[in-house]
Design a protein around this motif. Structure first.
Motif, PDB file in Angstrom:
ATOM      1  N   THR A   1       0.812  -1.218   0.000  1.00 58.58           N
ATOM      2  CA  THR A   1       0.000   0.000   0.000  1.00 58.58           C
ATOM      3  C   THR A   1       0.842   1.263   0.000  1.00 58.58           C
ATOM      4  N   GLY A   2       2.167   1.125   0.028  1.00 67.25           N
ATOM      5  CA  GLY A   2       3.039   2.289   0.063  1.00 67.25           C
ATOM      6  C   GLY A   2       4.014   2.209   1.216  1.00 67.25           C
ATOM      7  N   GLU A   3       4.816   3.267   1.383  1.00 67.19           N
ATOM      8  CA  GLU A   3       5.810   3.300   2.452  1.00 67.19           C
ATOM      9  C   GLU A   3       5.137   3.470   3.813  1.00 67.19           C
ATOM     10  N   LEU A   4       5.562   2.646   4.775  1.00 66.81           N
ATOM     11  CA  LEU A   4       5.135   2.804   6.156  1.00 66.81           C
ATOM     12  C   LEU A   4       6.292   3.370   6.959  1.00 66.81           C
ATOM     13  N   GLU A   5       5.995   3.999   8.075  1.00 70.10           N
ATOM     14  CA  GLU A   5       7.073   4.580   8.857  1.00 70.10           C
ATOM     15  C   GLU A   5       6.754   4.560  10.344  1.00 70.10           C
ATOM     16  N   ASN A   6       7.822   4.592  11.105  1.00 76.45           N
ATOM     17  CA  ASN A   6       7.751   4.675  12.558  1.00 76.45           C
ATOM     18  C   ASN A   6       8.855   5.631  12.982  1.00 76.45           C
ATOM     19  N   SER A   7       8.648   6.387  14.025  1.00 79.15           N
ATOM     20  CA  SER A   7       9.635   7.396  14.378  1.00 79.15           C
ATOM     21  C   SER A   7       9.705   7.611  15.875  1.00 79.15           C
ATOM     22  N   ARG A   8      10.822   8.181  16.306  1.00 78.31           N
ATOM     23  CA  ARG A   8      10.950   8.668  17.664  1.00 78.31           C
ATOM     24  C   ARG A   8      11.008  10.180  17.589  1.00 78.31           C
ATOM     25  N   GLY A   9      10.240  10.847  18.426  1.00 79.17           N
ATOM     26  CA  GLY A   9      10.156  12.299  18.378  1.00 79.17           C
ATOM     27  C   GLY A   9      11.509  12.970  18.551  1.00 79.17           C
ATOM     28  N   PHE A  10      11.672  14.090  17.913  1.00 78.49           N
ATOM     29  CA  PHE A  10      12.922  14.832  18.015  1.00 78.49           C
ATOM     30  C   PHE A  10      13.008  15.524  19.375  1.00 78.49           C
ATOM     31  N   GLU A  11      14.234  15.599  19.890  1.00 80.33           N
ATOM     32  CA  GLU A  11      14.472  16.352  21.107  1.00 80.33           C
ATOM     33  C   GLU A  11      15.917  16.826  21.136  1.00 80.33           C
ATOM     34  N   SER A  12      16.154  17.902  21.874  1.00 80.63           N
ATOM     35  CA  SER A  12      17.498  18.443  21.973  1.00 80.63           C
ATOM     36  C   SER A  12      18.330  17.598  22.921  1.00 80.63           C
ATOM     37  N   SER A  13      19.633  17.867  22.975  1.00 76.41           N
ATOM     38  CA  SER A  13      20.499  17.129  23.888  1.00 76.41           C
ATOM     39  C   SER A  13      20.111  17.370  25.337  1.00 76.41           C
ATOM     40  N   ALA A  14      19.374  18.451  25.593  1.00 74.38           N
ATOM     41  CA  ALA A  14      18.884  18.748  26.944  1.00 74.38           C
ATOM     42  C   ALA A  14      17.529  18.099  27.208  1.00 74.38           C
ATOM     43  N   GLY A  15      16.982  17.397  26.208  1.00 71.25           N
ATOM     44  CA  GLY A  15      15.709  16.716  26.385  1.00 71.25           C
ATOM     45  C   GLY A  15      14.493  17.554  26.061  1.00 71.25           C
ATOM     46  N   ASN A  16      14.684  18.695  25.396  1.00 70.68           N
ATOM     47  CA  ASN A  16      13.559  19.578  25.065  1.00 70.68           C
ATOM     48  C   ASN A  16      13.057  19.312  23.650  1.00 70.68           C
ATOM     49  N   SER A  17      11.752  19.425  23.463  1.00 70.36           N
ATOM     50  CA  SER A  17      11.147  19.241  22.144  1.00 70.36           C
ATOM     51  C   SER A  17      11.351  20.485  21.294  1.00 70.36           C
ATOM     52  N   PRO A  18      11.476  20.333  19.969  1.00 70.62           N
ATOM     53  CA  PRO A  18      11.615  21.498  19.098  1.00 70.62           C
ATOM     54  C   PRO A  18      10.295  22.242  18.967  1.00 70.62           C
ATOM     55  N   SER A  19      10.370  23.454  18.464  1.00 73.19           N
ATOM     56  CA  SER A  19       9.154  24.208  18.174  1.00 73.19           C
ATOM     57  C   SER A  19       8.407  23.513  17.048  1.00 73.19           C
ATOM     58  N   PRO A  20       7.112  23.749  16.888  1.00 73.17           N
ATOM     59  CA  PRO A  20       6.370  23.114  15.792  1.00 73.17           C
ATOM     60  C   PRO A  20       7.003  23.354  14.426  1.00 73.17           C
ATOM     61  N   ARG A  21       7.527  24.554  14.198  1.00 70.12           N
ATOM     62  CA  ARG A  21       8.144  24.866  12.914  1.00 70.12           C
ATOM     63  C   ARG A  21       9.416  24.034  12.698  1.00 70.12           C
ATOM     64  N   THR A  22      10.241  23.954  13.724  1.00 68.55           N
ATOM     65  CA  THR A  22      11.456  23.150  13.619  1.00 68.55           C
ATOM     66  C   THR A  22      11.121  21.671  13.471  1.00 68.55           C
ATOM     67  N   GLN A  23      10.105  21.220  14.189  1.00 66.22           N
ATOM     68  CA  GLN A  23       9.656  19.828  14.083  1.00 66.22           C
ATOM     69  C   GLN A  23       9.254  19.497  12.647  1.00 66.22           C
ATOM     70  N   ARG A  24       8.499  20.379  12.020  1.00 63.45           N
ATOM     71  CA  ARG A  24       8.076  20.147  10.630  1.00 63.45           C
ATOM     72  C   ARG A  24       9.271  20.111   9.692  1.00 63.45           C
ATOM     73  N   ALA A  25      10.236  21.004   9.924  1.00 60.25           N
ATOM     74  CA  ALA A  25      11.415  21.053   9.061  1.00 60.25           C
ATOM     75  C   ALA A  25      12.241  19.779   9.195  1.00 60.25           C
ATOM     76  N   LEU A  26      12.464  19.332  10.428  1.00 62.59           N
ATOM     77  CA  LEU A  26      13.222  18.100  10.638  1.00 62.59           C
ATOM     78  C   LEU A  26      12.511  16.898  10.022  1.00 62.59           C
ATOM     79  N   ALA A  27      11.199  16.810  10.217  1.00 63.71           N
ATOM     80  CA  ALA A  27      10.431  15.693   9.662  1.00 63.71           C
ATOM     81  C   ALA A  27      10.504  15.686   8.137  1.00 63.71           C
TER      82      ALA A  27
END
Length: 268
Positions: free
Chosen positions: A98-124
């Motif tokens: 049916t196409g490509e499937l994917e699984n991921s672990r959320g992005f976080e900084s070395s300090a354990g903080n999540s990126p901003s929504p904009r940065t998250q979209r760019a990384l993804a």
């Protein structure tokens, strides 16, 4: 894979990211980022998450080749050009009908903080584009083969241990299920015996005691028979599941060992 002369251009909310690929080892492709993002992204082949013996997936990682290679230097972690904060994370992609499937672990900084929504979209967007691009390379099959050779010895040991464990769990559940079946039959036989007695008794106190024993409440024979039968069914179901798991793991183990044997003469 030699270094690419035409970097991959990836449009993101934060601007265009350029990713230039090179292959430092047979089982790794490194994309060096430029433009709107800095740092490196590593790609390796790996097995599907649902089939240990099928090496058709790619793992796109922020700053590390895979889970067993450890962490990369902080300065190599992907980051926006205007930011000093690098991020870790990974994306796993594999093909299906049916196409490509994917699984991921959320992005976080070395300090354990999540990126901003904009940065998250760019990384993804960058990770997804890289995961798609690496499959277009002419030597992509060799990347999967090299990753298979790297991971298979460890997977063989893990699957052999897991299959033995599942068979042991299945045997334990089977034994406990049989004990519960016996307990259910014993309680049911006692209930029937008490039920026959109650019609022969004339003293009200004796009748009351047996009525309590025959009743449907915690501690009664009726409850003991029912709960033991339920536990027996549960244990039997768990035994069947563990046995099926052991069979699946054994089949994948046999497949991996066969793959290892087929490649051994070619590599010697």
């Amino acid at each position: 894979m030699s270094e690419s002369t035409q970097p991959l251009a990836i449009d993101t909310d934060s601007g265009t990211v350029r990713a230039t690929a090179h292959r430092p080892t047979p089982d790794t492709v490194v994309y060096t980022l430029g433009g709107a993002m800095r740092g490196q992204v590593h790609v390796t082949g790996t097995h599907r998450p649902d089939r240990w013996d099928q090496f058709t997936a790619v793992r796109v990682s922020a700053g590390a080749c895979d889970a067993v290679h450890g962490l990369a230097p902080i300065e190599s972690l992907p980051r926006l050009r205007s930011s000093a904060t690098g991020y870790t994370g990974y994306l796993l992609r594999w093909p299906e009908a049916t196409g490509e499937l994917e699984n991921s672990r959320g992005f976080e900084s070395s300090a354990g903080n999540s990126p901003s929504p904009r940065t998250q979209r760019a990384l993804a967007a960058v990770f997804r584009a890289i995961g798609e691009d690496v499959r277009t390379h002419a030597d992509f099959p060799r990347l999967l083969d090299a990753s298979r050779e790297r991971e298979t010895p460890g997977l063989v040991r893990f699957l052999a241990w897991s299959a033995r464990r599942s068979e042991g769990e299945a045997a334990d559940h089977t034994r406990e299920g049989e004990q519960c079946r016996r307990a259910a039959r014993t309680a049911a036989d006692a209930w029937l015996t008490a039920a026959r007695w109650i019609v022969t008794l004339s003293h009200p106190a004796h009748v009351l005691v047996l009525a309590v024993v025959l009743g449907h409440h915690a501690g009664s024979l009726f409850h003991a028979a029912g709960s033991s039968a339920w536990l027996a069914e549960y244990r039997e179901q768990m035994a069947a599941e563990e046995h099926a798991r052991a069979q699946r793991l054994t089949a994948e183990l046999v497949s991996l060992r066969a793959q290892l044997q087929r490649r051994r003469p070619a590599s010697s």
